[in-house]
Motif scaffolding. Structure first.
Motif, mmCIF file in Angstrom:
data_model
loop_
_atom_site.group_PDB
_atom_site.id
_atom_site.type_symbol
_atom_site.label_atom_id
_atom_site.label_comp_id
_atom_site.label_asym_id
_atom_site.label_seq_id
_atom_site.Cartn_x
_atom_site.Cartn_y
_atom_site.Cartn_z
ATOM 1 N N UNK A 23 -59.645 13.699 34.204
ATOM 2 C CA UNK A 23 -58.358 14.199 33.690
ATOM 3 C C UNK A 23 -58.572 15.014 32.418
ATOM 4 N N UNK A 24 -59.451 14.504 31.552
ATOM 5 C CA UNK A 24 -59.692 15.202 30.295
ATOM 6 C C UNK A 24 -60.364 16.556 30.541
ATOM 7 N N UNK A 25 -61.313 16.577 31.494
ATOM 8 C CA UNK A 25 -61.982 17.837 31.821
ATOM 9 C C UNK A 25 -60.979 18.844 32.378
ATOM 10 N N UNK A 26 -60.106 18.364 33.270
ATOM 11 C CA UNK A 26 -59.105 19.257 33.876
ATOM 12 C C UNK A 26 -58.152 19.784 32.811
ATOM 13 N N UNK A 27 -57.723 18.915 31.899
ATOM 14 C CA UNK A 27 -56.810 19.336 30.826
ATOM 15 C C UNK A 27 -57.468 20.416 29.963
ATOM 16 N N UNK A 28 -58.750 20.213 29.633
ATOM 17 C CA UNK A 28 -59.458 21.180 28.793
ATOM 18 C C UNK A 28 -59.541 22.543 29.473
ATOM 19 N N UNK A 29 -59.901 22.533 30.748
ATOM 20 C CA UNK A 29 -60.016 23.797 31.491
ATOM 21 C C UNK A 29 -58.662 24.507 31.533
ATOM 22 N N UNK A 30 -57.602 23.727 31.825
ATOM 23 C CA UNK A 30 -56.254 24.319 31.917
ATOM 24 C C UNK A 30 -55.820 24.918 30.589
ATOM 25 N N UNK A 31 -55.987 24.141 29.518
ATOM 26 C CA UNK A 31 -55.513 24.603 28.208
ATOM 27 C C UNK A 31 -56.297 25.817 27.735
ATOM 28 N N UNK A 32 -57.635 25.764 27.874
ATOM 29 C CA UNK A 32 -58.447 26.866 27.349
ATOM 30 C C UNK A 32 -58.428 28.075 28.280
ATOM 31 N N UNK A 33 -58.000 27.856 29.504
ATOM 32 C CA UNK A 33 -57.886 28.979 30.438
ATOM 33 C C UNK A 33 -56.654 29.822 30.147
ATOM 34 N N UNK A 34 -55.849 29.418 29.201
ATOM 35 C CA UNK A 34 -54.637 30.177 28.865
ATOM 36 C C UNK A 34 -53.458 29.668 29.666
ATOM 37 N N UNK A 35 -52.284 29.882 29.142
ATOM 38 C CA UNK A 35 -51.065 29.441 29.794
ATOM 39 C C UNK A 35 -50.722 30.425 30.915
ATOM 40 N N UNK A 36 -50.706 29.946 32.188
ATOM 41 C CA UNK A 36 -50.418 30.873 33.290
ATOM 42 C C UNK A 36 -49.073 31.564 33.156
ATOM 43 N N UNK A 37 -48.144 30.893 32.461
ATOM 44 C CA UNK A 37 -46.817 31.478 32.278
ATOM 45 C C UNK A 37 -46.892 32.662 31.303
ATOM 46 N N UNK A 38 -47.938 32.709 30.503
ATOM 47 C CA UNK A 38 -48.087 33.816 29.547
ATOM 48 C C UNK A 38 -49.105 34.848 30.013
ATOM 49 N N UNK A 39 -49.801 34.566 31.127
ATOM 50 C CA UNK A 39 -50.793 35.541 31.596
ATOM 51 C C UNK A 39 -50.370 36.182 32.923
ATOM 52 N N UNK B 19 -63.160 12.553 23.793
ATOM 53 C CA UNK B 19 -63.709 13.572 22.887
ATOM 54 C C UNK B 19 -64.950 14.193 23.514
ATOM 55 N N UNK B 20 -65.851 13.333 23.971
ATOM 56 C CA UNK B 20 -67.118 13.817 24.525
ATOM 57 C C UNK B 20 -66.882 14.600 25.821
ATOM 58 N N UNK B 21 -65.967 14.117 26.661
ATOM 59 C CA UNK B 21 -65.665 14.834 27.913
ATOM 60 C C UNK B 21 -65.123 16.230 27.617
ATOM 61 N N UNK B 22 -64.273 16.324 26.595
ATOM 62 C CA UNK B 22 -63.699 17.626 26.224
ATOM 63 C C UNK B 22 -64.792 18.568 25.721
ATOM 64 N N UNK B 23 -65.621 18.075 24.818
ATOM 65 C CA UNK B 23 -66.674 18.924 24.243
ATOM 66 C C UNK B 23 -67.677 19.338 25.318
ATOM 67 N N UNK B 41 -56.649 16.811 22.592
ATOM 68 C CA UNK B 41 -56.720 15.375 22.815
ATOM 69 C C UNK B 41 -55.408 14.654 22.517
ATOM 70 N N UNK B 42 -54.533 15.318 21.769
ATOM 71 C CA UNK B 42 -53.272 14.687 21.388
ATOM 72 C C UNK B 42 -53.478 13.503 20.459
ATOM 73 N N UNK B 43 -54.471 13.608 19.585
ATOM 74 C CA UNK B 43 -54.740 12.515 18.631
ATOM 75 C C UNK B 43 -54.260 12.914 17.249
ATOM 76 N N UNK B 44 -54.149 11.921 16.377
ATOM 77 C CA UNK B 44 -53.847 12.257 14.984
ATOM 78 C C UNK B 44 -55.149 12.711 14.326
ATOM 79 N N UNK B 45 -55.014 13.473 13.245
ATOM 80 C CA UNK B 45 -56.209 13.967 12.553
ATOM 81 C C UNK B 45 -57.073 12.812 12.052
ATOM 82 N N UNK B 46 -56.413 11.786 11.516
ATOM 83 C CA UNK B 46 -57.150 10.648 10.970
ATOM 84 C C UNK B 46 -57.935 9.923 12.056
ATOM 85 N N UNK B 47 -57.273 9.683 13.165
ATOM 86 C CA UNK B 47 -57.915 8.978 14.275
ATOM 87 C C UNK B 47 -59.108 9.770 14.817
ATOM 88 N N UNK B 48 -58.901 11.085 14.985
ATOM 89 C CA UNK B 48 -59.989 11.921 15.494
ATOM 90 C C UNK B 48 -61.167 11.930 14.512
#
Lengths: 209, 100
Positions: A23-39, B19-23, B41-48
């Protein structure tokens, strides 16, 4: 902070951990890929309305040519600004290879359109009015379709690649058929599809976020 | 948690795993700003900050403080060691799933 730490210590099953990673990987790809509504969507609306206006001029003379072109150009400027804003938001957060790639890709659009303007300005005086419009439209769409497909290849985004391929197919068909059909194909076929893809991706993103 | 291999305790916390999955998704040779990462990540600055501190201590992330123009900017990236730890972690999770 410690409270959140305690929350994080709640043991998860391997399935839950794997799902969390995916889920985190998918979220990262989606967010960094730009908002489709804006592209995708702004360009879809631009072509739908802009080439729609041109079609009404070519086919039924319902609008003057200058009004149709004004609609198209005004929407193009708006779309360019929106895309620039969307990409800038993303690229300002990342540096390294990804940001370099994005910057070079952005510049490629400028190089392509510089060539379009150069050749169209040179050839336009030699052509009848409607063929001039077709020349500008087909050469511009050639750059857009090629760079869209190339962008899909660069970031391995299949939807983007296929949108580029679809646009190229419509452009070739329209170039052969003539200015009226070309305007209709780009308006409905490209504009409609790009708008829909942007909205569908945005809705999926909201559902998955 | 029991299994064929011990799960890395540094990553085995939901927040640090995210964090690691995102990076890791950013790919090698890429860094993200602290606010950009926080937003993803939707975290607070302090927590991150706390979690990044633990990951940095383990040698899994690199934190670079620099300036962009006149604005101080903090970039975060996964180190090679961090990338390997994440790959080992996901491999172990898959092993556990296969055994289950």
């Amino acid at each position: 902070m410690n409270r959140l730490d305690d929350d994080d210590d709640r043991p998860l099953s391997p399935e839950e951990m794997l799902r969390l990673i995916e889920e985190q990987q998918a979220t990262t790809v989606r967010r960094l890929g730009g908002d489709p509504l804006l592209t995708h969507t702004p360009w879809g609306i631009t072509w739908l309305a802009g080439f729609g206006a041109l079609y009404l001029n070519y086919a039924y003379d319902l609008l003057s040519r200058s009004t149709a072109l004004a609609v198209l150009f005004a929407l193009m400027v708006l779309s360019m600004a929106t895309t620039f804003f969307a990409q800038r938001t993303v690229s300002s957060q990342v540096r390294g290879e990804a940001a370099d790639r994005g910057m070079m890709y952005g510049l490629s659009w400028m190089f392509g359109f510089a060539c379009v303007v150069a050749i169209c300005v040179r050839l336009s005086p030699l052509l009848p009015s409607e063929e001039t419009g077709l020349l500008w439209s087909v050469t511009s769409m050639a750059i857009v379709s090629a760079l869209y497909a190339a962008g899909g290849a660069l970031w391995r985004v299949r939807t983007m690649f296929f949108l580029g391929a679809w646009l190229a197919a419509l452009n070739v068909a329209g170039a052969i058929a003539g200015p009226t059909v070309h305007a209709l194909l780009i308006s409905v076929g490209a504009g409609g599809v790009f708008t829909a893809v942007g909205v569908v991706q945005w809705m999926r993103r909201r559902g998955g976020a | 948690m029991t299994g064929p291999r011990e799960l890395d305790p540094v990553i085995h916390a939901q927040a640090r795993l995210r964090v690691v999955a995102t990076l890791n998704t950013l790919g090698e040779a890429n860094q993200i700003t602290f606010p950009g990462l926080r937003e993803l990540l939707g975290m607070t600055a302090g927590n991150l900050s706390v979690h990044l501190g633990k990951l940095e201590e383990a040698g899994y992330v690199e934190i670079v403080k620099t300036h962009r123009g006149r604005t101080p900017t903090t970039y975060v990236a996964l180190t090679r060691q961090g990338r390997r730890a994440f790959e080992d972690y996901t491999a172990t999770i898959r092993e556990l799933l296969d055994l289950g």
